[in-house]
Motif scaffolding. Structure first.
Motif, PDB file in Angstrom:
ATOM      1  N   TRP A 175      -0.356 -11.310 116.504  1.00  0.00           N
ATOM      2  CA  TRP A 175       1.778 -11.288 117.466  1.00  0.00           C
ATOM      3  C   TRP A 175       1.501  -9.424 117.901  1.00  0.00           C
ATOM      4  O   TRP A 175       1.511  -9.314 119.304  1.00  0.00           O
ATOM      5  N   ARG A 234      -2.995 -19.626 119.998  1.00  0.00           N
ATOM      6  CA  ARG A 234      -3.849 -18.447 119.831  1.00  0.00           C
ATOM      7  C   ARG A 234      -3.472 -18.452 121.773  1.00  0.00           C
ATOM      8  O   ARG A 234      -4.359 -17.412 122.493  1.00  0.00           O
ATOM      9  N   SER A 285       1.004 -13.778 128.102  1.00  0.00           N
ATOM     10  CA  SER A 285       1.244 -12.391 128.008  1.00  0.00           C
ATOM     11  C   SER A 285      -0.247 -12.066 129.317  1.00  0.00           C
ATOM     12  O   SER A 285       0.348 -11.348 129.743  1.00  0.00           O
ATOM     13  N   ARG A 298       1.145 -13.891 112.791  1.00  0.00           N
ATOM     14  CA  ARG A 298       2.143 -12.035 112.264  1.00  0.00           C
ATOM     15  C   ARG A 298       1.314 -11.083 113.448  1.00  0.00           C
ATOM     16  O   ARG A 298       1.500 -10.341 114.101  1.00  0.00           O
ATOM     17  N   ALA A 326      -0.638 -17.463 123.452  1.00  0.00           N
ATOM     18  CA  ALA A 326      -0.464 -16.106 123.482  1.00  0.00           C
ATOM     19  C   ALA A 326      -1.333 -15.215 124.641  1.00  0.00           C
ATOM     20  O   ALA A 326      -0.528 -14.618 124.767  1.00  0.00           O
TER      21      ALA A 326
END
Length: 79
Positions: free
Chosen positions: A66, A3, A10, A63, A6
């Motif tokens: 995401w 996490r 991002s 998933r 990500a």
């Protein structure tokens, strides 16, 4: 991918700077090297914390998380 990764990647892909100041999560102290990126992703609505008030930065991203992040990114949501 975790996490933490990500939220970091991002925010960098969006070309935005990390936020400074407070941390919304008990397990991400202000001094954490990625706290600003996690906070920016949270404020933009890209990633949420868990009901216990933690972010769990080292937990693998699911998933569903995401997919939610990608939809928010595609919609142009930004902090």
């Amino acid at each position: 991918m975790t996490r933490l990764c990500a939220s970091l990647h991002s925010r960098r892909a969006a070309g935005t700077a990390p936020l400074t100041g407070t941390s919304s999560f008990a397990d991400v102290p202000q001094g954490h090297w990625a706290a600003g990126y996690i906070e920016a992703a949270h404020k933009a609505g890209w990633l949420r914390g868990y009901p216990d008030g933690r972010f769990y930065p080292d937990r693998p991203i699911t998933r569903a998380e995401w997919a939610s992040l990608l939809v928010a990114f595609a919609e142009g949501r930004n902090a």
